[in-house]
Design a protein around this motif. Structure first.
Motif, PDB file in Angstrom:
ATOM      1  N   PHE A   1       1.002  -1.319  -0.150  1.00  0.00           N
ATOM      2  CA  PHE A   1      -0.084   0.025  -0.043  1.00  0.00           C
ATOM      3  C   PHE A   1       0.816   1.131   0.099  1.00  0.00           C
ATOM      4  N   SER A   2       2.124   1.133   0.781  1.00  0.00           N
ATOM      5  CA  SER A   2       2.619   2.714   0.927  1.00  0.00           C
ATOM      6  C   SER A   2       3.278   2.937  -0.420  1.00  0.00           C
ATOM      7  N   THR A   3       4.015   1.898  -1.443  1.00  0.00           N
ATOM      8  CA  THR A   3       4.320   2.413  -2.556  1.00  0.00           C
ATOM      9  C   THR A   3       3.139   3.108  -3.490  1.00  0.00           C
ATOM     10  N   VAL A   4       2.125   2.278  -3.378  1.00  0.00           N
ATOM     11  CA  VAL A   4       0.789   2.953  -4.298  1.00  0.00           C
ATOM     12  C   VAL A   4       0.551   4.393  -3.903  1.00  0.00           C
ATOM     13  N   ILE A   5       0.257   4.441  -2.488  1.00  0.00           N
ATOM     14  CA  ILE A   5      -0.268   5.781  -2.042  1.00  0.00           C
ATOM     15  C   ILE A   5       0.768   6.801  -2.488  1.00  0.00           C
ATOM     16  N   ASP A   6       2.046   6.374  -2.397  1.00  0.00           N
ATOM     17  CA  ASP A   6       3.121   7.537  -2.711  1.00  0.00           C
ATOM     18  C   ASP A   6       2.958   7.960  -4.011  1.00  0.00           C
ATOM     19  N   GLU A   7       2.713   7.060  -4.748  1.00  0.00           N
ATOM     20  CA  GLU A   7       2.656   7.191  -6.246  1.00  0.00           C
ATOM     21  C   GLU A   7       1.486   8.160  -6.546  1.00  0.00           C
ATOM     22  N   ILE A   8       0.275   7.695  -6.004  1.00  0.00           N
ATOM     23  CA  ILE A   8      -0.967   8.653  -6.267  1.00  0.00           C
ATOM     24  C   ILE A   8      -0.600  10.110  -5.767  1.00  0.00           C
ATOM     25  N   LEU A   9       0.082  10.163  -4.573  1.00  0.00           N
ATOM     26  CA  LEU A   9       0.231  11.641  -4.123  1.00  0.00           C
ATOM     27  C   LEU A   9       1.160  12.428  -4.909  1.00  0.00           C
ATOM     28  N   GLU A  10       2.311  11.708  -5.573  1.00  0.00           N
ATOM     29  CA  GLU A  10       3.304  12.212  -6.441  1.00  0.00           C
ATOM     30  C   GLU A  10       2.567  12.541  -7.524  1.00  0.00           C
ATOM     31  N   LYS A  11       1.709  11.900  -8.257  1.00  0.00           N
ATOM     32  CA  LYS A  11       1.103  12.467  -9.491  1.00  0.00           C
ATOM     33  C   LYS A  11      -0.350  13.200  -9.286  1.00  0.00           C
ATOM     34  N   HIS A  12      -0.693  13.037  -8.075  1.00  0.00           N
ATOM     35  CA  HIS A  12      -2.169  13.700  -8.096  1.00  0.00           C
ATOM     36  C   HIS A  12      -1.944  14.339  -6.617  1.00  0.00           C
ATOM     37  N   PRO A  13      -1.179  15.517  -6.479  1.00  0.00           N
ATOM     38  CA  PRO A  13      -0.873  16.087  -5.079  1.00  0.00           C
ATOM     39  C   PRO A  13      -2.321  16.695  -4.463  1.00  0.00           C
ATOM     40  N   ASP A  14      -3.137  17.071  -5.517  1.00  0.00           N
ATOM     41  CA  ASP A  14      -4.189  17.885  -5.119  1.00  0.00           C
ATOM     42  C   ASP A  14      -5.300  17.214  -4.819  1.00  0.00           C
ATOM     43  N   THR A  15      -5.408  15.759  -4.664  1.00  0.00           N
ATOM     44  CA  THR A  15      -6.379  14.956  -4.222  1.00  0.00           C
ATOM     45  C   THR A  15      -6.731  15.154  -2.908  1.00  0.00           C
ATOM     46  N   ASP A  16      -8.016  15.034  -2.693  1.00  0.00           N
ATOM     47  CA  ASP A  16      -8.745  15.503  -1.407  1.00  0.00           C
ATOM     48  C   ASP A  16      -8.839  14.258  -0.471  1.00  0.00           C
ATOM     49  N   LEU A  17      -9.112  13.144  -0.830  1.00  0.00           N
ATOM     50  CA  LEU A  17      -9.104  11.910  -0.263  1.00  0.00           C
ATOM     51  C   LEU A  17      -9.113  10.664  -1.168  1.00  0.00           C
ATOM     52  N   ILE A  18      -8.312   9.559  -0.291  1.00  0.00           N
ATOM     53  CA  ILE A  18      -8.005   8.339  -0.960  1.00  0.00           C
ATOM     54  C   ILE A  18      -9.085   7.255  -0.521  1.00  0.00           C
ATOM     55  N   ILE A  19      -9.694   6.509  -1.183  1.00  0.00           N
ATOM     56  CA  ILE A  19     -10.578   5.328  -0.788  1.00  0.00           C
ATOM     57  C   ILE A  19     -10.003   4.113  -1.287  1.00  0.00           C
ATOM     58  N   TYR A  20      -9.494   3.174  -0.433  1.00  0.00           N
ATOM     59  CA  TYR A  20      -8.688   1.952  -0.904  1.00  0.00           C
ATOM     60  C   TYR A  20      -9.591   0.721  -0.780  1.00  0.00           C
ATOM     61  N   PHE A  21      -9.925  -0.120  -1.771  1.00  0.00           N
ATOM     62  CA  PHE A  21     -10.620  -1.046  -1.666  1.00  0.00           C
ATOM     63  C   PHE A  21      -9.827  -2.342  -1.471  1.00  0.00           C
ATOM     64  N   THR A  22      -9.753  -3.128  -0.628  1.00  0.00           N
ATOM     65  CA  THR A  22      -8.776  -4.190  -0.473  1.00  0.00           C
ATOM     66  C   THR A  22      -9.297  -5.237   0.584  1.00  0.00           C
ATOM     67  N   ASP A  23      -8.432  -6.205   0.706  1.00  0.00           N
ATOM     68  CA  ASP A  23      -8.720  -7.315   1.582  1.00  0.00           C
ATOM     69  C   ASP A  23      -7.815  -6.973   3.057  1.00  0.00           C
ATOM     70  N   GLY A  24      -6.868  -6.049   2.814  1.00  0.00           N
ATOM     71  CA  GLY A  24      -6.203  -5.397   3.842  1.00  0.00           C
ATOM     72  C   GLY A  24      -4.689  -6.299   4.129  1.00  0.00           C
ATOM     73  N   TYR A  25      -4.484  -7.218   3.312  1.00  0.00           N
ATOM     74  CA  TYR A  25      -3.357  -7.999   3.583  1.00  0.00           C
ATOM     75  C   TYR A  25      -2.090  -7.278   2.784  1.00  0.00           C
ATOM     76  N   GLY A  26      -1.342  -6.657   3.644  1.00  0.00           N
ATOM     77  CA  GLY A  26      -0.403  -5.754   2.679  1.00  0.00           C
ATOM     78  C   GLY A  26       0.639  -5.039   3.516  1.00  0.00           C
ATOM     79  N   TYR A  27       1.488  -4.204   3.052  1.00  0.00           N
ATOM     80  CA  TYR A  27       2.448  -3.409   3.870  1.00  0.00           C
ATOM     81  C   TYR A  27       2.058  -2.030   3.742  1.00  0.00           C
ATOM     82  N   TYR A  28       1.722  -1.365   4.718  1.00  0.00           N
ATOM     83  CA  TYR A  28       1.082  -0.059   5.241  1.00  0.00           C
ATOM     84  C   TYR A  28       1.992   1.195   5.304  1.00  0.00           C
ATOM     85  N   PRO A  29       1.931   2.186   5.005  1.00  0.00           N
ATOM     86  CA  PRO A  29       2.631   3.316   5.255  1.00  0.00           C
ATOM     87  C   PRO A  29       2.864   3.345   6.813  1.00  0.00           C
ATOM     88  N   LYS A  30       4.183   3.897   7.112  1.00  0.00           N
ATOM     89  CA  LYS A  30       4.252   3.894   8.678  1.00  0.00           C
ATOM     90  C   LYS A  30       3.801   5.098   9.149  1.00  0.00           C
TER      91      LYS A  30
END
Length: 447
Positions: free
Chosen positions: A385-414
């Motif tokens: 998740f951390s890599t994906v969120i970093d790339e989202i914010l790098e390409k779209h820094p003006d986003t107001d909210l992230i909604i992440y659909f997942t099963d939850g099994y993964g590596y989160y941002p610290k």
């Protein structure tokens, strides 16, 4: 020449005046305060609520809060502060966390941030309670007062420990407690002074009922008060949209979900309602009479339709190998409902596993077009998740909210991203309390 006679002002009469002001603005918090028994506590230095339902009051502190009876706004604010501690079940929850001093600070942060978020921007409520002027200037606590000094020290302490004040309401009591505990363990020192006193222990005297008479004693009574108040909030028990309690589901969703869980009320809400409540906070929905609602024709009543706002929302779809096809279809169905009920101006849709596989920007998106684009998923790898969120914010820094659909099994941002994030966990996804349960953001479990 004889002077005018001096009439002493009693602390009890000042408590009554401040309580009456709150009752004119919010009947939920009013009910809590009426259920607490004021007990004189000389030397306490402030006010405090006990876990057995007493409101401890230092008469000297009341005189200082009110400038010897000349104004009651600051006393009213400290009473709202105490009522919110009860409503949020802070005595019970702090007892389980261990270090009461740290928990007191975390609880004060939640309460004070809730008050500020609820009252600022609402001129009628600000005028009724007197906490802020209509121009948004802090009026209570008074600048320079002991209450104000402790509030400023609380903000500074949280900042030093990596909990910015504007992110407090994205946390819960427990998450702030953990961050403060780790901070003090690493840096040493002591937590900031509590704004009020939290003597959450001691004897179990009787509690005075709202309409007089005696209620059975015991700490269970405080929990009963909180449960009844929480039920009133869920049923719209605040004084309309202006009441602080009426704003709680939208203002503090993470903290409020914990309260619903502990009081047994959460089971009455399905996951779609919980998601909508979170969206109401981060992307409020307005309506217009120029566009009729889709329900107007069926009901044969002209209803206003949703008004598109300039929100930019990013939806990330977990396409890793652990996501079954039926889970993914459920994600798409939820996304379709979201777009149908809450139109947004700009939507960024992301498919991702260990990294972003595809990313598409939709302007004024029609739901079928978005679902058709996302239907053929790419990915099937692991989940970071951390890599994906970093790339989202790098390409779209003006986003107001992230909604992440997942099963939850993964590596989160610290650390908490600079924008709010909502995790929508699938039915077969991680369970609360597991080591993969999201450590940041807000969580909605599909059930």
């Amino acid at each position: 020449m004889l002077g005018l006679p001096f009439f002493a002002v009693s602390w009890r009469s000042l408590i009554e005046r401040a309580r009456a002001r709150i009752c004119g603005a919010d009947r939920v918090l009013c009910g809590i305060l009426l259920a607490l028994k004021p007990v004189e506590a000389p030397g306490l230095g402030t006010l405090g609520v006990t876990k057995d339902g007493r409101l401890l009051v230092d008469p000297k502190a009341v005189m200082e809060y009110t400038l010897h009876g000349r104004r009651i706004e600051e006393l009213a604010r400290i009473l709202v502060h105490e009522a919110l501690h009860v409503l949020f079940l802070h005595p019970e929850r702090c007892e389980k966390l261990g270090d009461l001093n740290i928990c007191n600070v975390a609880a004060d942060a939640i309460v004070e941030a809730t008050i500020e978020e609820s009252v600022r921007g609402d001129p009628s409520l600000a005028r009724t309670l007197g906490f802020y002027t209509e121009d948004g200037v802090l009026n209570a606590p008074r600048p320079g007062s002991e209450y104000h000094k402790r509030l400023e020290a609380l903000r500074e302490f949280l900042e030093k420990c990596g909990v910015p004040w504007d992110m407090v309401l994205d946390e819960t009591l427990e998450s702030i407690y953990k961050k403060l505990e780790a901070c003090l363990r690493k840096k040493g020192g002591a937590p900031a002074k509590s704004i009020d006193s939290h003597p959450w222990g001691g004897a179990q005297p009787s509690i005075v009922a709202p309409r007089g008479g005696s209620i059975s004693s015991g700490r269970e009574q405080l929990g009963e008060i909180a449960r009844m108040a929480a039920k009133m909030v869920e049923e719209g028990g605040g004084a309309g949209p202006s009441g602080i309690a009426g704003k709680l589901p939208g203002v503090v969703p993470g903290e409020w979900e914990n309260v619903l869980e502990l009081t047994g009320l959460r089971a009455k809400l399905n996951w779609r309602q919980l998601l909508q409540r979170l969206l109401d906070r981060y992307a409020p929905l307005d309506y217009t009479w120029r566009r009729p609602s889709r329900r107007s024709e069926a009901l044969r009543v002209y209803l206003p339709g949703p008004l598109k706002r300039g929100w930019k929302i990013t939806v990330a779809l977990d396409t890793s190998g652990s996501i079954e096809d039926d889970e993914y279809r459920e994600f798409l169905a939820a996304l379709y409902e979201l777009l149908a009920d809450r139109p947004v101006e700009t939507l960024v849709v992301v498919e991702a596993d260990v990294r972003v596989q595809r990313m598409q920007v939709f302007t004024d998106p029609p739901p079928p077009a978005v679902i058709e684009w996302a239907r053929r998923r790419r990915g099937y790898g692991g989940t970071v998740f951390s890599t994906v969120i970093d790339e989202i914010l790098e390409k779209h820094p003006d986003t107001d909210l992230i909604i992440y659909f997942t099963d939850g099994y993964g590596y989160y941002p610290k650390t908490q991203p600079r924008v709010p994030i909502i995790w929508v966990i699938s039915r077969r996804g991680v369970k609360p309390g597991s080591r993969y349960w999201p450590p940041i953001g807000h969580v909605v479990k599909i059930e």
